[in-house]
Enzyme design. Sequence first.
Site, mmCIF file in Angstrom:
data_model
loop_
_atom_site.group_PDB
_atom_site.id
_atom_site.type_symbol
_atom_site.label_atom_id
_atom_site.label_comp_id
_atom_site.label_asym_id
_atom_site.label_seq_id
_atom_site.Cartn_x
_atom_site.Cartn_y
_atom_site.Cartn_z
ATOM 1 N N THR A 114 -7.172 77.875 -52.304
ATOM 2 C CA THR A 114 -5.723 77.735 -52.156
ATOM 3 C C THR A 114 -5.247 77.953 -50.722
ATOM 4 O O THR A 114 -5.911 78.646 -49.937
ATOM 5 C CB THR A 114 -5.043 78.771 -53.080
ATOM 6 O OG1 THR A 114 -3.649 78.789 -52.826
ATOM 7 C CG2 THR A 114 -5.584 80.179 -52.852
ATOM 8 N N ASP A 115 -4.064 77.422 -50.421
ATOM 9 C CA ASP A 115 -3.457 77.658 -49.104
ATOM 10 C C ASP A 115 -3.008 79.119 -48.938
ATOM 11 O O ASP A 115 -2.800 79.586 -47.817
ATOM 12 C CB ASP A 115 -2.259 76.715 -48.874
ATOM 13 C CG ASP A 115 -1.174 76.792 -49.942
ATOM 14 O OD1 ASP A 115 -1.300 77.620 -50.880
ATOM 15 O OD2 ASP A 115 -0.187 76.043 -49.839
ATOM 16 N N GLU A 116 -2.883 79.848 -50.063
ATOM 17 C CA GLU A 116 -2.340 81.211 -49.986
ATOM 18 C C GLU A 116 -3.232 82.170 -49.214
ATOM 19 O O GLU A 116 -2.784 83.239 -48.809
ATOM 20 C CB GLU A 116 -2.107 81.771 -51.393
ATOM 21 C CG GLU A 116 -1.070 80.999 -52.161
ATOM 22 C CD GLU A 116 -0.369 81.834 -53.222
ATOM 23 O OE1 GLU A 116 -0.503 83.073 -53.201
ATOM 24 O OE2 GLU A 116 0.313 81.229 -54.052
ATOM 25 N N TYR A 133 -3.564 88.215 -55.732
ATOM 26 C CA TYR A 133 -4.196 86.929 -56.094
ATOM 27 C C TYR A 133 -4.849 86.299 -54.866
ATOM 28 O O TYR A 133 -6.037 85.952 -54.872
ATOM 29 C CB TYR A 133 -3.154 85.970 -56.700
ATOM 30 C CG TYR A 133 -3.567 84.513 -56.636
ATOM 31 C CD1 TYR A 133 -4.618 84.025 -57.421
ATOM 32 C CD2 TYR A 133 -2.932 83.616 -55.767
ATOM 33 C CE1 TYR A 133 -5.016 82.694 -57.345
ATOM 34 C CE2 TYR A 133 -3.318 82.291 -55.687
ATOM 35 C CZ TYR A 133 -4.371 81.829 -56.475
ATOM 36 O OH TYR A 133 -4.758 80.513 -56.387
ATOM 37 N N LYS A 145 -8.792 85.372 -53.859
ATOM 38 C CA LYS A 145 -9.239 84.008 -53.524
ATOM 39 C C LYS A 145 -9.873 84.004 -52.122
ATOM 40 O O LYS A 145 -10.875 83.330 -51.884
ATOM 41 C CB LYS A 145 -8.076 83.011 -53.588
ATOM 42 C CG LYS A 145 -7.559 82.709 -54.985
ATOM 43 C CD LYS A 145 -8.580 82.056 -55.917
ATOM 44 C CE LYS A 145 -8.950 80.645 -55.520
ATOM 45 N NZ LYS A 145 -9.823 80.001 -56.543
HETATM 46 P P1 NAD Z 1 -5.009 77.858 -64.525
HETATM 47 O O1 NAD Z 1 -4.560 79.281 -64.557
HETATM 48 O O2 NAD Z 1 -4.140 76.813 -65.140
HETATM 49 O O3 NAD Z 1 -6.457 77.709 -65.216
HETATM 50 C C1 NAD Z 1 -7.490 78.614 -64.962
HETATM 51 C C2 NAD Z 1 -8.605 78.336 -65.966
HETATM 52 O O4 NAD Z 1 -9.689 79.226 -65.677
HETATM 53 C C3 NAD Z 1 -8.201 78.578 -67.425
HETATM 54 O O5 NAD Z 1 -8.671 77.521 -68.237
HETATM 55 C C4 NAD Z 1 -8.902 79.879 -67.773
HETATM 56 O O6 NAD Z 1 -9.230 79.996 -69.151
HETATM 57 C C5 NAD Z 1 -10.143 79.801 -66.902
HETATM 58 N N1 NAD Z 1 -10.710 81.125 -66.619
HETATM 59 C C6 NAD Z 1 -10.065 82.218 -66.157
HETATM 60 N N2 NAD Z 1 -10.907 83.263 -66.076
HETATM 61 C C7 NAD Z 1 -12.120 82.798 -66.468
HETATM 62 C C8 NAD Z 1 -13.414 83.393 -66.585
HETATM 63 N N3 NAD Z 1 -13.630 84.680 -66.290
HETATM 64 N N4 NAD Z 1 -14.436 82.613 -67.003
HETATM 65 C C9 NAD Z 1 -14.249 81.304 -67.309
HETATM 66 N N5 NAD Z 1 -13.041 80.702 -67.240
HETATM 67 C C10 NAD Z 1 -12.000 81.445 -66.829
HETATM 68 O O7 NAD Z 1 -5.305 77.536 -63.007
HETATM 69 P P2 NAD Z 1 -4.936 76.268 -62.116
HETATM 70 O O8 NAD Z 1 -3.525 76.368 -61.683
HETATM 71 O O9 NAD Z 1 -5.414 75.065 -62.801
HETATM 72 O O10 NAD Z 1 -5.836 76.561 -60.826
HETATM 73 C C11 NAD Z 1 -7.215 76.219 -60.850
HETATM 74 C C12 NAD Z 1 -7.862 76.571 -59.528
HETATM 75 O O11 NAD Z 1 -7.209 75.893 -58.460
HETATM 76 C C13 NAD Z 1 -7.851 78.047 -59.168
HETATM 77 O O12 NAD Z 1 -9.066 78.374 -58.544
HETATM 78 C C14 NAD Z 1 -6.702 78.166 -58.180
HETATM 79 O O13 NAD Z 1 -6.909 79.249 -57.308
HETATM 80 C C15 NAD Z 1 -6.793 76.829 -57.475
HETATM 81 N N6 NAD Z 1 -5.532 76.327 -56.932
HETATM 82 C C16 NAD Z 1 -4.434 76.205 -57.735
HETATM 83 C C17 NAD Z 1 -3.262 75.674 -57.206
HETATM 84 C C18 NAD Z 1 -2.033 75.499 -58.064
HETATM 85 O O14 NAD Z 1 -0.994 75.146 -57.517
HETATM 86 N N7 NAD Z 1 -2.091 75.677 -59.372
HETATM 87 C C19 NAD Z 1 -3.214 75.282 -55.864
HETATM 88 C C20 NAD Z 1 -4.368 75.430 -55.066
HETATM 89 C C21 NAD Z 1 -5.526 75.934 -55.621
HETATM 90 O O1 DAU Z 2 0.049 77.572 -53.032
HETATM 91 C C1 DAU Z 2 -0.904 77.398 -54.038
HETATM 92 C C2 DAU Z 2 -0.629 78.373 -55.137
HETATM 93 O O2 DAU Z 2 0.502 77.886 -55.847
HETATM 94 C C3 DAU Z 2 -1.805 78.545 -56.094
HETATM 95 O O3 DAU Z 2 -2.887 79.069 -55.392
HETATM 96 C C4 DAU Z 2 -1.418 79.476 -57.247
HETATM 97 O O4 DAU Z 2 -2.480 79.593 -58.170
HETATM 98 C C5 DAU Z 2 -0.205 78.892 -57.929
HETATM 99 O O5 DAU Z 2 0.226 79.764 -58.961
HETATM 100 C C6 DAU Z 2 0.913 78.678 -56.938
HETATM 101 O O6 DAU Z 2 1.421 79.942 -56.453
HETATM 102 P P1 DAU Z 2 2.974 80.175 -56.210
HETATM 103 O O7 DAU Z 2 3.253 81.611 -56.269
HETATM 104 O O8 DAU Z 2 3.431 79.435 -54.994
HETATM 105 O O9 DAU Z 2 3.556 79.379 -57.501
HETATM 106 P P2 DAU Z 2 4.715 79.773 -58.529
HETATM 107 O O10 DAU Z 2 4.950 78.554 -59.375
HETATM 108 O O11 DAU Z 2 4.470 81.063 -59.219
HETATM 109 O O12 DAU Z 2 5.951 79.960 -57.574
HETATM 110 C C7 DAU Z 2 6.381 78.912 -56.704
HETATM 111 C C8 DAU Z 2 7.558 79.444 -55.905
HETATM 112 O O13 DAU Z 2 8.669 79.633 -56.798
HETATM 113 C C9 DAU Z 2 7.303 80.788 -55.270
HETATM 114 O O14 DAU Z 2 8.003 80.845 -54.033
HETATM 115 C C10 DAU Z 2 7.930 81.783 -56.249
HETATM 116 C C11 DAU Z 2 9.091 80.999 -56.825
HETATM 117 N N1 DAU Z 2 9.458 81.296 -58.224
HETATM 118 C C12 DAU Z 2 8.473 81.287 -59.156
HETATM 119 C C13 DAU Z 2 8.763 81.536 -60.479
HETATM 120 C C14 DAU Z 2 7.669 81.546 -61.531
HETATM 121 C C15 DAU Z 2 10.777 81.514 -58.558
HETATM 122 O O15 DAU Z 2 11.698 81.496 -57.704
HETATM 123 N N2 DAU Z 2 11.082 81.760 -59.877
HETATM 124 C C16 DAU Z 2 10.117 81.786 -60.855
HETATM 125 O O16 DAU Z 2 10.445 82.048 -62.041
#
Ligand code: NAD
Ligand code: DAU
Length: 345
Positions: free
Chosen positions: A123-125, A149, A153
């Site tokens: 992730t970019d975080e 988190y 990562k």
């Molecule tokens: P998600 O939370 O929707 O899904 C995570 C999955 O991992 C689930 O199916 C869960 O059951 C599985 N999991 C969790 N713990 C586990 C374990 N111990 N063993 C096996 N499986 C397990 O996540 P997502 O939003 O799809 O993100 C997926 C990946 O992409 C992560 O690595 C996250 O850091 C990365 N990522 C997410 C975003 C985003 O915006 N969602 C952006 C950049 C990178």
């Molecule tokens: O940047 C990549 C990341 O994006 C991934 O690595 C993470 O797994 C993914 O969860 C996501 O993280 P964020 O914290 O950016 O996503 P989230 O949807 O939780 O929040 C997006 C923005 O919105 C953040 O600035 C917090 C804000 N927010 C979020 C929620 C859930 C609100 O203002 N209100 C809300 O209820």
Amino acid sequence: MKILVTGGAGFIGSNFIRYMLREHPEDQVINMDALTYAGNLENLADVEHDPRYTFVKVDICHRPFVFEMVKMVDAIVHIAAETHVDRSILDASSFVRTNVAGTQTLLDAAVAAGGKRFHHVSTDEVFGALGPYDPPFNEQTPYAPRNPYSATKAASDHLVRSYFHTHKLPVTLSNCSNNYGPYMFPEKLIPLSISHLFEGQKIPVYGDGGQVRDWIFVEDHCRAIDTVLRHGRMGETYLFGGEAETTNLELIRRLLAILGKKESSIEFVKDRPGHDRRYAMDFSKAQQELGWKPLVSLDEGLRRTTDWYAAHQDWVARCKSGTYQAYYEQNYAPKIGALLEEKKV
Ligand code: NAD
Ligand code: DAU
């Protein structure tokens, strides 16, 4: 290729598996997922009977199972993680376990199996927070994670790179910005906002809503992962973004406009502790080396996403009630019975 995808029952994982089965008819995919609250097998109901797809309920921290599974495949795409920042603030334990120890287990298994191809999804975080006029993150930006988190990562990224240098494991990494699209669990900002609007509830905006995220449609990210898996240089990291830097407030206003809702649907609430102000991505390395760029604009992606959520309100309702978690027992347990009978166990 036979590819082991970890976390395939989650948001990005399920979109990635569907993408791979569609784009690469010659490949086989094994989805290894522990089915935490974020894992939903309904997300893959449409490919469940595809002979090229197999699901195994395995925790990535479970060494014996992981070592056996890794032996069977050509490549690992590591997507599984605990992913919700707010949950990591309440309790970081499962984040350390899965994101750090789980990644280590997979890496050990890949080494023990003779050095399996390993792609790590991150992730970019990990780079921390930008100020309003800072240049975007690039592959040289120093790591500075600011919430539990992103700290886990970051640790996993370092581990992956260390296995490249120490064990010569053929690894690649991708760090991507905020994804959105179908099958995203309704605890994250976009699906939470859409589902709240459908239900006539207000959207909770943290702080002043001025935080900036670079939104990318999930299919663009899936194509990015696939491209790095096939064409990335070993040991290298590639950054991916959506070219769509937007404040949370602007984003929510776009959703209000698409769904014909009023500004009064917004409610400002207490800010997230340690809330990162801005993320932005310079993906020129991926563009130059791999020919990748995002193809779906924020306007188009938000329309496709709101349309999907409108057509799948029953999916959202099952996520919120928790009934989606019965899918595995209802649909897989009967098959296990048949398998045992077939094998005369
Ligand atoms: P998600 O939370 O929707 O899904 C995570 C999955 O991992 C689930 O199916 C869960 O059951 C599985 N999991 C969790 N713990 C586990 C374990 N111990 N063993 C096996 N499986 C397990 O996540 P997502 O939003 O799809 O993100 C997926 C990946 O992409 C992560 O690595 C996250 O850091 C990365 N990522 C997410 C975003 C985003 O915006 N969602 C952006 C950049 C990178
Ligand atoms: O940047 C990549 C990341 O994006 C991934 O690595 C993470 O797994 C993914 O969860 C996501 O993280 P964020 O914290 O950016 O996503 P989230 O949807 O939780 O929040 C997006 C923005 O919105 C953040 O600035 C917090 C804000 N927010 C979020 C929620 C859930 C609100 O203002 N209100 C809300 O209820």
